[in-house]
Design a protein around this motif. Structure first.
Motif, PDB file in Angstrom:
ATOM      1  N   ILE A  66      -2.658 -30.505  -8.298  1.00 33.11           N
ATOM      2  CA  ILE A  66      -3.205 -30.609  -9.652  1.00 33.11           C
ATOM      3  C   ILE A  66      -2.312 -29.864 -10.642  1.00 33.11           C
ATOM      4  O   ILE A  66      -2.045 -30.351 -11.749  1.00 33.11           O
TER       5      ILE A  66
ATOM      6  N   LEU B  68     -10.184 -34.392 -14.003  1.00 33.52           N
ATOM      7  CA  LEU B  68      -9.301 -33.225 -14.121  1.00 33.52           C
ATOM      8  C   LEU B  68      -9.284 -32.651 -15.526  1.00 33.52           C
ATOM      9  O   LEU B  68      -8.806 -31.530 -15.723  1.00 33.52           O
TER      10      LEU B  68
ATOM     11  N   ARG C 102     -12.109 -29.329  -8.729  1.00 33.29           N
ATOM     12  CA  ARG C 102     -10.700 -29.114  -8.371  1.00 33.29           C
ATOM     13  C   ARG C 102     -10.534 -28.928  -6.875  1.00 33.29           C
ATOM     14  O   ARG C 102      -9.462 -29.210  -6.327  1.00 33.29           O
TER      15      ARG C 102
ATOM     16  N   SER D 266      -9.376 -37.238 -17.998  1.00 37.82           N
ATOM     17  CA  SER D 266      -8.294 -36.782 -17.132  1.00 37.82           C
ATOM     18  C   SER D 266      -6.984 -37.009 -17.863  1.00 37.82           C
ATOM     19  O   SER D 266      -6.787 -38.072 -18.456  1.00 37.82           O
TER      20      SER D 266
END
Length: 501
Positions: A192, A380, A390, A428
């Protein structure tokens, strides 16, 4: 701590007790106090629910606090220790790994959650060290037994002997590369962290901002409310309550809850004239509604409407223009949330349907003037609100989601009339879920043009406000909007606007 006193799940007897030297209380076990305070117990129970049932803390914690009668400082403490532990889990796990003599995945999950709660109190809160350790040991004794409580005591004392700054320096020094160091200290998975760096660069920002972005993800967001146009004036959103509100920075419909008040206690929120909605979510919805159209502007569609925040705002705007909104949602339970969200709107304005959005383009081709595709995504962009996401998402999720996103966008472009507008929105910033999806769909069509979403957003800002949308690359992608928590104080919402030619 010797391995001969502890099993492979972290349960052990103390050295003195195992050698017959332990102090024996004069009280019977049933007479000894085994309970910790209610706030820590509530936080622990939420962490276990999140881990065991894939629940979301923001859905589990509030009803649990009400059920147990926790209010004021107790409720605030439970909220901070719960959310703080979830946000900084990656950082604390790296620290705990240095203090436990076995891999963390060999500990019982409930023991590990107790250790995480204790680490957050020691390193992330203003809790005196002795209280953080003793209360967490009491929690361990109450919830997982006396043996693990002794291990918790030893590990947390070791954690507390080093300051947070020293721990962070150690984590950076031990990391094999810069991205891993950023990810560990910033408590995000490495994949991420890397994706966020790429998204910053791809949207005309300095990739070095990623440290600030991770920090923003780890900062509790303030509660933002929406005043639905035609139903309540933003200035009157708190009428009938003691809550203090501040004007939003960007969206004229936004108000920020300036105190710890429960938004559900505001009459306007309770009856649906207002609601809880991120300012970025409001902004992209307002931008879609503000794009000028040639021809009719009477039929609008929210293709993926659950849980209903954007649908309620769109419906309120539609009502002001004598338009109607079809709010489509594939999941029945989420469709029920949409119906609740639009309950304050006049009858006949919003038609809530349950169905697969991928079929709407074939079933109702060219029927709609404005279409919102708030596509299912990794989320995200909302990690500050749902920190547990996450730790659940993996790169493998992208393959399934991006395929679905492309199908939904293609359906929306078929459902909109020539001259109509489609807004493609994700919470996101991942490039695979934003520009790559749009580019992939547009490569297969010659009847769609990209609009200037940046100009559309600037047109709906609070009068006098300005917004930093990053460098314009001079190409098609420079027309899109990507919001950021560390820059705009919003979730990381993405917006692409498309017109059917």
């Amino acid at each position: 701590m010797s391995d001969d006193r502890r099993d492979d799940r972290g349960r052990q007897r103390g050295a003195a007790r195992s050698q017959g030297r332990g102090h024996r209380s004069g009280q019977a076990p049933s007479q000894r106090s085994r309970r910790t305070d209610p706030a820590r117990t509530a936080a622990f129970d939420v962490l276990r629910e999140v881990d065991a049932s894939d629940a979301y803390a923001n859905l589990v914690l509030p009803p649990l606090l009400r059920e147990r009668g926790l209010t004021g400082r107790d409720a605030a403490f439970a909220t901070e220790v719960c959310y703080g532990t979830l946000r900084l889990r990656g950082r604390y796990d790296a620290i705990l790994a240095a203090c436990v003599d076995r891999p963390l995945d060999r500990l019982d999950p409930d023991v590990l959650d107790v250790l995480r709660l204790g680490a957050h109190q020691l390193l992330g809160m203003r809790v005196p060290a002795h209280a953080a350790v003793s209360e967490t040991v009491g929690l361990a004794r109450d919830r997982v037994g006396a043996g693990p409580a002794q291990m918790v005591n030893a590990v947390l004392r070791k954690v507390g002997r080093t300051t947070l700054a020293e721990w962070l320096d150690r984590l950076r020094d031990d990391a094999p590369d810069q991205v891993t160091a950023l990810a560990t200290v910033g408590s995000h998975p490495v994949w991420i962290t890397r994706a966020l760096r790429e998204a910053l660069h791809g949207n005309g920002r300095d990739a070095g901002e990623v440290a600030d972005l991770l920090e923003a993800d780890n900062t509790a967001p303030r509660v933002t409310l929406v005043a639905r146009p035609g139903l309540v004036d933003p200035a009157a959103l708190a009428d009938g309550s003691d809550a203090r509100l501040e004007a939003g920075r960007l969206a004229p419909s936004a108000r920020v809850l300036a105190s710890g008040a429960d938004p559900a206690a505001l009459p306007a929120v309770a009856d649906g004239r207002g609601g809880v909605q991120d300012e970025g979510s409001q902004l992209v919805t307002l931008a879609l509604a503000a794009v000028p159209l040639d021809g009719p502007d009477a039929r609008w569609l929210d293709l993926c409407a659950g849980p209903g925040g954007k649908a309620a705002l769109l419906g309120a705007l539609a009502a002001q223009r004598d338009a109607t909104l079809v709010a489509n949602e594939v999941q029945p339970h989420r469709a029920r949330l949409v119906r609740r969200g639009v309950r304050a709107l006049p009858d006949g304005v919003v038609d809530v349907r349950t169905g697969d959005g991928r079929a709407v383009g074939d079933d109702e081709p060219g029927l709609y003037d404005r279409v919102l595709v708030d596509a299912p995504c990794t989320g995200l962009g909302a990690l500050r609100r749902r920190p547990e996401s996450r730790w659940r998402r993996t790169p493998a999720d992208l393959g399934t989601l991006t395929g679905l996103q492309a199908e939904l966008l293609a359906s929306a472009l078929d459902a909109v009339r020539p001259g109509g507008v489609v807004a493609y929105v994700t919470c996101s910033p991942h490039l695979a879920e934003t520009r790559h999806v749009v580019d992939d769909v547009l490569r297969r069509r010659d009847d769609v043009e990209r609009l200037d979403a940046r100009a559309a957003v600037r047109d709906v800002l609070v009068p006098g406000a300005s917004i930093d949308l990053g460098a314009d690359d001079g190409g098609a992608h420079g027309l899109d909007v990507q919001l950021w928590p560390h820059v705009h104080g919003t979730d990381a919402m993405h917006l692409t606007l498309l017109r059917r030619r």
